[in-house]
Design an enzyme around this catalytic site. Structure first.
Site, PDB file in Angstrom:
ATOM      1  N   HIS A  32       0.845  -1.193   0.000  1.00 12.46           N
ATOM      2  CA  HIS A  32       0.000   0.000   0.000  1.00 12.46           C
ATOM      3  C   HIS A  32       0.883   1.246   0.000  1.00 12.46           C
ATOM      4  O   HIS A  32       1.780   1.393   0.841  1.00 12.46           O
ATOM      5  CB  HIS A  32      -0.890  -0.015   1.244  1.00 12.46           C
ATOM      6  CG  HIS A  32      -1.975   1.013   1.233  1.00 12.46           C
ATOM      7  ND1 HIS A  32      -3.118   0.870   0.476  1.00 12.46           N
ATOM      8  CD2 HIS A  32      -2.093   2.195   1.883  1.00 12.46           C
ATOM      9  CE1 HIS A  32      -3.904   1.919   0.677  1.00 12.46           C
ATOM     10  NE2 HIS A  32      -3.295   2.746   1.514  1.00 12.46           N
ATOM     11  N   MET A  36       0.455  11.490  -0.527  1.00 11.27           N
ATOM     12  CA  MET A  36      -0.163  12.678   0.069  1.00 11.27           C
ATOM     13  C   MET A  36       0.504  13.943  -0.465  1.00 11.27           C
ATOM     14  O   MET A  36       1.713  13.966  -0.684  1.00 11.27           O
ATOM     15  CB  MET A  36      -0.041  12.637   1.594  1.00 11.27           C
ATOM     16  CG  MET A  36      -0.531  11.357   2.237  1.00 11.27           C
ATOM     17  SD  MET A  36      -0.400  11.438   4.038  1.00 11.27           S
ATOM     18  CE  MET A  36      -0.510   9.689   4.454  1.00 11.27           C
ATOM     19  N   HIS A  65      -2.839   4.762  -2.954  1.00 13.31           N
ATOM     20  CA  HIS A  65      -3.953   5.522  -2.364  1.00 13.31           C
ATOM     21  C   HIS A  65      -3.596   7.009  -2.454  1.00 13.31           C
ATOM     22  O   HIS A  65      -2.700   7.490  -1.752  1.00 13.31           O
ATOM     23  CB  HIS A  65      -4.147   5.084  -0.908  1.00 13.31           C
ATOM     24  CG  HIS A  65      -5.165   5.878  -0.170  1.00 13.31           C
ATOM     25  ND1 HIS A  65      -5.228   5.889   1.212  1.00 13.31           N
ATOM     26  CD2 HIS A  65      -6.185   6.677  -0.602  1.00 13.31           C
ATOM     27  CE1 HIS A  65      -6.224   6.667   1.588  1.00 13.31           C
ATOM     28  NE2 HIS A  65      -6.807   7.164   0.514  1.00 13.31           N
ATOM     29  N   MET A 137     -11.847   4.602   5.099  1.00 17.64           N
ATOM     30  CA  MET A 137     -10.849   5.113   6.036  1.00 17.64           C
ATOM     31  C   MET A 137     -11.372   4.993   7.469  1.00 17.64           C
ATOM     32  O   MET A 137     -12.429   5.526   7.791  1.00 17.64           O
ATOM     33  CB  MET A 137     -10.511   6.570   5.719  1.00 17.64           C
ATOM     34  CG  MET A 137      -9.759   6.775   4.406  1.00 17.64           C
ATOM     35  SD  MET A 137      -8.176   5.900   4.348  1.00 17.64           S
ATOM     36  CE  MET A 137      -7.290   6.655   5.718  1.00 17.64           C
ATOM     37  N   GLY A 142      -4.033  11.163   6.547  1.00 10.96           N
ATOM     38  CA  GLY A 142      -2.965  12.156   6.665  1.00 10.96           C
ATOM     39  C   GLY A 142      -1.769  11.685   7.455  1.00 10.96           C
ATOM     40  O   GLY A 142      -0.639  12.020   7.129  1.00 10.96           O
ATOM     41  N   ASP A 175      -8.492   0.928   6.024  1.00 12.62           N
ATOM     42  CA  ASP A 175      -7.166   1.490   6.293  1.00 12.62           C
ATOM     43  C   ASP A 175      -7.235   2.408   7.499  1.00 12.62           C
ATOM     44  O   ASP A 175      -8.012   3.369   7.521  1.00 12.62           O
ATOM     45  CB  ASP A 175      -6.686   2.276   5.068  1.00 12.62           C
ATOM     46  CG  ASP A 175      -5.282   2.854   5.247  1.00 12.62           C
ATOM     47  OD1 ASP A 175      -4.641   2.569   6.271  1.00 12.62           O
ATOM     48  OD2 ASP A 175      -4.841   3.589   4.350  1.00 12.62           O
ATOM     49  N   GLY A 177      -5.486   2.109  11.790  1.00 14.75           N
ATOM     50  CA  GLY A 177      -5.640   1.496  13.103  1.00 14.75           C
ATOM     51  C   GLY A 177      -5.945   0.015  13.072  1.00 14.75           C
ATOM     52  O   GLY A 177      -6.476  -0.532  14.046  1.00 14.75           O
ATOM     53  N   SER A 198       1.762   0.596  10.940  1.00 15.31           N
ATOM     54  CA  SER A 198       2.472   0.562  12.219  1.00 15.31           C
ATOM     55  C   SER A 198       2.459  -0.830  12.831  1.00 15.31           C
ATOM     56  O   SER A 198       3.489  -1.310  13.333  1.00 15.31           O
ATOM     57  CB  SER A 198       1.841   1.562  13.191  1.00 15.31           C
ATOM     58  OG  SER A 198       1.870   2.866  12.664  1.00 15.31           O
TER      59      SER A 198
END
Length: 217
Positions: A32, A36, A65, A137, A142, A175, A177, A198
């Protein structure tokens, strides 16, 4: 099998070629790419040169994305980088159908993403007939490392119902968390593509395989 999409935004960018190699034997994964522009969202990430180099160093499908204000520009400028899926934001355009049609000239899969506060009903049946993927999302786009928004489950169920009734090939991607504590519930609600950054990368390469399998199980 649920597709897992490691978000390269969270990888070790000083050793990105090695990072890509750690996933070479994994099954059913996408990489992914969070693009941005510091305008549509308050962050700036990697652009054309980095994506071009990534595309030359891996055979894993690239899932881009675009969190950008002008996705039509990137349709043209990324078309030679072997991108498998091109996702843009509904909120970034007044004519999503035109953008979908244009993107389909170059990309095998085209998706639309919606922010947490965007109503699902704005993704009309006409749009659903044209796209391959809906990206929900589960954090504000961001920045990585944000907490999961619980209302995401209801959005997944909304699109799962539409998928079951008339759009059987729709990929429902989530996408933000995503971790082993919520992945089972996300899959049960109807998601079949989970983006995680993460959670996968934070403990280093020796944990990547176990992290990916923990999201599926």
């Amino acid at each position: 099998m649920t597709t897992i999409s490691p978000s390269l935004l969270a990888c070790d960018f000083l050793n990105i070629e090695s990072e890509l190699g750690h996933f070479s034997n994994f099954k059913n994964i996408w990489f992914h790419l969070d693009i941005m522009d510091s305008h549509f969202v308050p962050n700036l990430t990697f652009g054309h040169p980095i994506v071009e180099k990534i595309s030359k160093k891996t055979k894993i499908k690239l899932d881009a994305h675009f969190m950008v204000s002008n996705p039509e520009f990137f349709i043209n400028t990324f078309k030679d980088f072997e991108i498998h899926n091109f996702t843009f934001h509904l909120e970034a355009t007044t004519d999503p159908l035109s953008l979908i049609k244009k993107a389909k000239e170059y990309y095998p899969s085209v998706g639309i993403s919606i922010k947490p506060n965007t109503e699902c009903s704005l993704i009309t049946d006409e749009i659903l007939r044209e796209i391959d993927l809906i990206l929900i999302m589960s954090v504000e786009p961001g920045f990585g490392g944000q907490s999961f928004i619980e209302d995401t489950y209801s959005k997944i169920k909304y699109f799962k119902k539409l998928k079951d009734s008339s759009h059987p090939n729709l990929v429902i991607q989530v996408d933000g968390g995503v971790n082993k504590e919520n992945s089972h519930k996300l899959i049960k609600a109807g998601a079949n593509n989970l983006v995680a950054g993460s959670y996968i990368f934070k403990d280093g390469p020796s944990s990547y395989s176990a992290k990916i399998e923990s999201l599926r199980s």
